[in-house]
Design a protein around this motif. Sequence first.
Motif, PDB file in Angstrom:
ATOM      1  N   GLU A 185      16.476   2.088   4.321  1.00 54.16           N
ATOM      2  CA  GLU A 185      15.492   1.309   4.284  1.00 54.16           C
ATOM      3  C   GLU A 185      15.746  -0.056   3.447  1.00 54.16           C
ATOM      4  O   GLU A 185      15.277  -1.039   3.608  1.00 54.16           O
ATOM      5  CB  GLU A 185      14.391   1.882   3.568  1.00 54.16           C
ATOM      6  N   LEU A 186      16.918   0.203   2.190  1.00 51.87           N
ATOM      7  CA  LEU A 186      17.184  -1.113   1.638  1.00 51.87           C
ATOM      8  C   LEU A 186      17.763  -2.146   2.299  1.00 51.87           C
ATOM      9  O   LEU A 186      17.523  -3.055   2.419  1.00 51.87           O
ATOM     10  CB  LEU A 186      18.167  -0.291   0.638  1.00 51.87           C
ATOM     11  N   VAL A 187      18.822  -1.571   3.289  1.00 50.01           N
ATOM     12  CA  VAL A 187      19.444  -2.548   4.269  1.00 50.01           C
ATOM     13  C   VAL A 187      18.507  -3.273   4.894  1.00 50.01           C
ATOM     14  O   VAL A 187      19.057  -4.207   5.408  1.00 50.01           O
ATOM     15  CB  VAL A 187      20.601  -1.631   4.828  1.00 50.01           C
ATOM     16  N   ASP A 188      17.592  -2.531   5.699  1.00 51.49           N
ATOM     17  CA  ASP A 188      16.522  -3.142   6.708  1.00 51.49           C
ATOM     18  C   ASP A 188      16.050  -4.277   5.821  1.00 51.49           C
ATOM     19  O   ASP A 188      15.722  -5.264   6.369  1.00 51.49           O
ATOM     20  CB  ASP A 188      15.498  -2.216   7.204  1.00 51.49           C
ATOM     21  N   LEU A 189      15.422  -4.000   4.387  1.00 48.76           N
ATOM     22  CA  LEU A 189      14.691  -4.967   3.874  1.00 48.76           C
ATOM     23  C   LEU A 189      15.492  -6.244   3.598  1.00 48.76           C
ATOM     24  O   LEU A 189      15.245  -7.291   3.906  1.00 48.76           O
ATOM     25  CB  LEU A 189      14.101  -4.470   2.622  1.00 48.76           C
ATOM     26  N   ILE A 190      16.749  -6.257   3.110  1.00 52.81           N
ATOM     27  CA  ILE A 190      17.788  -6.986   2.841  1.00 52.81           C
ATOM     28  C   ILE A 190      18.295  -8.055   4.357  1.00 52.81           C
ATOM     29  O   ILE A 190      17.966  -9.180   4.158  1.00 52.81           O
ATOM     30  CB  ILE A 190      19.338  -6.535   2.066  1.00 52.81           C
ATOM     31  N   ALA A 191      18.341  -7.214   5.261  1.00 44.35           N
ATOM     32  CA  ALA A 191      18.734  -8.110   6.207  1.00 44.35           C
ATOM     33  C   ALA A 191      17.566  -8.875   6.820  1.00 44.35           C
ATOM     34  O   ALA A 191      17.949  -9.772   7.453  1.00 44.35           O
ATOM     35  CB  ALA A 191      18.943  -6.572   7.548  1.00 44.35           C
ATOM     36  N   THR A 192      16.215  -8.169   6.784  1.00 47.44           N
ATOM     37  CA  THR A 192      15.123  -8.995   7.126  1.00 47.44           C
ATOM     38  C   THR A 192      14.974 -10.165   6.206  1.00 47.44           C
ATOM     39  O   THR A 192      14.780 -11.392   7.103  1.00 47.44           O
ATOM     40  CB  THR A 192      13.809  -8.089   7.049  1.00 47.44           C
ATOM     41  N   LEU A 193      15.126 -10.248   4.983  1.00 46.63           N
ATOM     42  CA  LEU A 193      15.092 -11.279   4.424  1.00 46.63           C
ATOM     43  C   LEU A 193      16.343 -12.372   4.578  1.00 46.63           C
ATOM     44  O   LEU A 193      16.002 -13.574   4.505  1.00 46.63           O
ATOM     45  CB  LEU A 193      15.321 -10.800   2.611  1.00 46.63           C
ATOM     46  N   GLU A 245       0.935  -1.316  -0.101  1.00 40.25           N
ATOM     47  CA  GLU A 245       0.001  -0.001  -0.038  1.00 40.25           C
ATOM     48  C   GLU A 245       0.904   1.307   0.109  1.00 40.25           C
ATOM     49  O   GLU A 245       0.669   2.104  -0.780  1.00 40.25           O
ATOM     50  CB  GLU A 245      -0.950   0.059   0.950  1.00 40.25           C
ATOM     51  N   SER A 246       2.053   1.302   0.688  1.00 39.11           N
ATOM     52  CA  SER A 246       2.737   2.623   0.782  1.00 39.11           C
ATOM     53  C   SER A 246       3.860   2.414  -0.556  1.00 39.11           C
ATOM     54  O   SER A 246       4.278   3.593  -0.620  1.00 39.11           O
ATOM     55  CB  SER A 246       3.794   2.483   2.094  1.00 39.11           C
ATOM     56  N   GLY A 247       3.775   1.431  -1.191  1.00 35.96           N
ATOM     57  CA  GLY A 247       4.772   1.769  -2.453  1.00 35.96           C
ATOM     58  C   GLY A 247       6.275   1.727  -2.046  1.00 35.96           C
ATOM     59  O   GLY A 247       7.054   2.439  -2.819  1.00 35.96           O
ATOM     60  N   THR A 248       6.680   1.266  -0.914  1.00 32.20           N
ATOM     61  CA  THR A 248       7.893   1.677  -0.280  1.00 32.20           C
ATOM     62  C   THR A 248       8.697   0.310  -0.062  1.00 32.20           C
ATOM     63  O   THR A 248       8.155  -0.834   0.081  1.00 32.20           O
ATOM     64  CB  THR A 248       8.187   2.437   0.885  1.00 32.20           C
ATOM     65  N   LEU A 249      10.083   0.450   0.079  1.00 29.57           N
ATOM     66  CA  LEU A 249      10.730  -0.764   0.685  1.00 29.57           C
ATOM     67  C   LEU A 249      10.449  -0.865   2.192  1.00 29.57           C
ATOM     68  O   LEU A 249      10.458  -2.413   2.444  1.00 29.57           O
ATOM     69  CB  LEU A 249      12.278  -0.515   0.457  1.00 29.57           C
ATOM     70  N   ALA A 250      10.061  -0.012   2.760  1.00 30.99           N
ATOM     71  CA  ALA A 250       9.754  -0.218   4.342  1.00 30.99           C
ATOM     72  C   ALA A 250       8.479  -1.228   4.316  1.00 30.99           C
ATOM     73  O   ALA A 250       8.234  -1.853   5.147  1.00 30.99           O
ATOM     74  CB  ALA A 250       9.446   0.937   4.959  1.00 30.99           C
ATOM     75  N   GLY A 251       7.528  -0.971   3.270  1.00 32.42           N
ATOM     76  CA  GLY A 251       6.355  -1.825   3.210  1.00 32.42           C
ATOM     77  C   GLY A 251       6.714  -2.935   2.914  1.00 32.42           C
ATOM     78  O   GLY A 251       6.101  -4.091   3.500  1.00 32.42           O
ATOM     79  N   LEU A 252       7.342  -3.457   1.999  1.00 37.30           N
ATOM     80  CA  LEU A 252       8.057  -4.869   1.813  1.00 37.30           C
ATOM     81  C   LEU A 252       8.568  -5.354   3.110  1.00 37.30           C
ATOM     82  O   LEU A 252       8.436  -6.634   3.623  1.00 37.30           O
ATOM     83  CB  LEU A 252       9.104  -4.881   0.653  1.00 37.30           C
ATOM     84  N   THR A 253       9.429  -4.600   3.887  1.00 39.31           N
ATOM     85  CA  THR A 253      10.031  -5.052   5.038  1.00 39.31           C
ATOM     86  C   THR A 253       8.872  -5.557   6.062  1.00 39.31           C
ATOM     87  O   THR A 253       8.999  -6.682   6.652  1.00 39.31           O
ATOM     88  CB  THR A 253      10.823  -4.108   5.306  1.00 39.31           C
ATOM     89  N   ASP A 254       7.793  -4.713   6.096  1.00 38.95           N
ATOM     90  CA  ASP A 254       6.905  -5.153   7.188  1.00 38.95           C
ATOM     91  C   ASP A 254       6.216  -6.433   6.652  1.00 38.95           C
ATOM     92  O   ASP A 254       5.957  -7.240   7.642  1.00 38.95           O
ATOM     93  CB  ASP A 254       5.692  -4.190   7.215  1.00 38.95           C
TER      94      ASP A 254
END
Length: 796
Positions: free
Chosen positions: A306-314, A205-214
């Motif tokens: 945000e990009l590092v957060d997404l990668i680290a989450t995965l 919904e947010s169209g962001t990397l943070a949204g994917l991380t969530d």
Amino acid sequence: MARSSFRSGATEALCTWQRDRLDEHESRFDAAMQITSRLGAHWQDSHAEFGFWTPELVGSVPADAVELELLTATEPVDLTAAEQTVAFDRQLVETRREGEFTWAAVDGPRPGTRDQLGTLYRLSYEHDGSRETITDPFADSLPFGAYGPPELYDMDRLDEQRDDRAYFQALAEDGVAPHAHEDDGVPRFEPATSMLEVHPGTATESGTLAGLTDIFDRIGQKQRDGEALTPAERNFTGYDAVQLMPLAPITQNEDELGYWLPEAEREAQLTATVRRPDMINWGYDIVISGFGTVNPAILESRRPDELVDLIATLHTMPDPVKVVFDIALGHADNGALPLLNDEWFAGPGMYGQELDYTQPVVRAGLLELQRRKMDFGADGIRVDGAQDFTNWDPEAEEEYHDDEYLAEMDRVTQEVAGVEYRPWMIYEDGRPWPRSDWELASTYRTLIEEHPHAYQWGPVTFAHNTPALQTFWATKWWRVREVADMGENWISGVANHDTIRRGTQLEPDPPFSQPQINRYLGDSRQEQLERAYNNPATTILFHGFMPGCPMDFTHANMRAPWGFVRDTDAVWNLKVLAEEKNFPEWQIRDRDFEDDRFFTRLKEWGFESREQLSAFLTRLSDTVSMTDYDKAEMAALLSVVGTPVGDDLSVEDLEQLGLDWMRDIAHFATLSHWTDTQDDDRTAFDLEVRRFRHEHDWVTTALTGEDTLNYVYPTDGTVLYYGYRTDSETGEELLFVGAMEGVAETVTPSHLVDVDESGWDVALASPGLAVEDPGEPVPLADSQAVLFSRSTANEP
């Protein structure tokens, strides 16, 4: 506020270092490989170093006229605000020019972090009575887009604080992978077993990397707690890799306001209105400048963290997931022209501007931008359009493929969390495209043969594949057979950002002389298209039976709409829209158009139904052809043929309509609108198939002489694939039969392959298909398939 100051000695040291690099290397490219590593802005704990490649200034602007402009916000800035006015402390600091490069070391600027906006910077000089500026192509952060000033950012802190450092340490401990073919001791990430492609701008919904991380954080927590996933969440799981569509800063619509709007400029202060970047784009309209960082429009916080957060989450999921970056460096949008000096460009091309890979600094600079982007922590790299990396040979008067540059891309090493490594390498290369016989002549193996550890996109994965067409699985048989025989280093599957878009462009009711639509896929056009790209038979075939790495697209998994989304092009937007004329027929149901959530902008133009919209787009397409894309003539013609948008259209009206279409379609395609429509049985089946592959990863290798893949001949109205595989190590056997298209047919699986009928279990079966024994007749309708398995490893 502390004032910045020029560090003369440190700046002279930079100039000396540059001279030494040029002196010690006979090759200008080898020297440039080192010099470009220090271009951009680098925070050094107590000061910052700035480097620019400025050949355009040599001979035209005196060296002492060029200054480094530093802009530091006087108050905290909320980068999530839609719009605000910000006062900046402004300083002009001297620089030193050394040949084609300009350097400065400075005390006092503020480094950007997760919590604060750093000092903005650019080169500045007086020329012909006006002040000109030069941006930084090697920027680490562009909070206001590629056309705003870059930000000094503390990249070392970002790396030091990432949560997946142990993930990279484990790679270092494992050592060099057996398949890597490197002799320098640098480890390379292993290929994935299956992969999911994601478009960040419409995935949440947010169209962001943070949204994917969530999303992935929530899924990971449920997996740890043993909780059931929702049907929508299942669509993101069962993969060991996620490929993110391009993340680089992109062009902007030249008719739009922009995101960096200076208002008052004095010697010591600058006031600017700054706006939250909100460009809509599929990601491929890049401007090269700032390629090493992230498009701020997909950053909720406007912070690269945000990009590092997404990668680290995965990387820290219960079952770690690799991250693959889609790297598009084979072209530049025309919007790159005001951002880069002329040395970067070879001239106009099919997608905007061709890049000059023969220019040593450009060649080295592009590799450096690749290195910086991948240093966010990606495991793999997908090189978009590798066949487009070409140069002109004036003697032969023809273009040639720059395979040495592609090899240089493969040799780049990354350093993350103190670990040096090489990523899993994937090339999209359909050469000899665009030669007219390319589909027949392309082997899709040119780069695999040069780099045996690398992967390429396979022949049924490329954009032109349209499995909604009748006889697709018959006419593509020879390519499917190639996947079976030599596809262990291919990306396979039929659903990706290109193939679905091409499917949407099919004529819904083609003339009898043209390829027809496979009506057996569903009762409606929407169902036919959705099932073509999320098809139980092809899912079992590619995930359960065939070699290589199958890739799915989130929008195919969700059976959600997808199209060519970009509001960044003021010139060709209407032509692109005309090419999407069949979108309403394929992807919009009447109830979707009537839904108050969707198409709000288009409804304000007067469109009251899907049929009206479809009819208008057909007329728009006709006017593009009739006028050779003369917008004034197009507006005049559309004004007199009777459309909902009125009888006094201007060019500006048409262009605004094109933008409104793109924005409405992007909103319509956002996956959060389709989470509640997911079918429990279908998503459970898809996930079961993906899990099967990971539990039987021996199927990733090519078929052997003991194996079989064939189709029933004569077809008699149904394309029936069948196959048999065995694993010599485990003794496991697989038996596959699938109705790829056509009328329903009853078949006895064991009669197709000469195997004993006892001991088989149903491993996978299409939803709704009741089958127990391969020796019994099985009624198969279009898109239904079954996979049997048995193991003889423990038999006496």
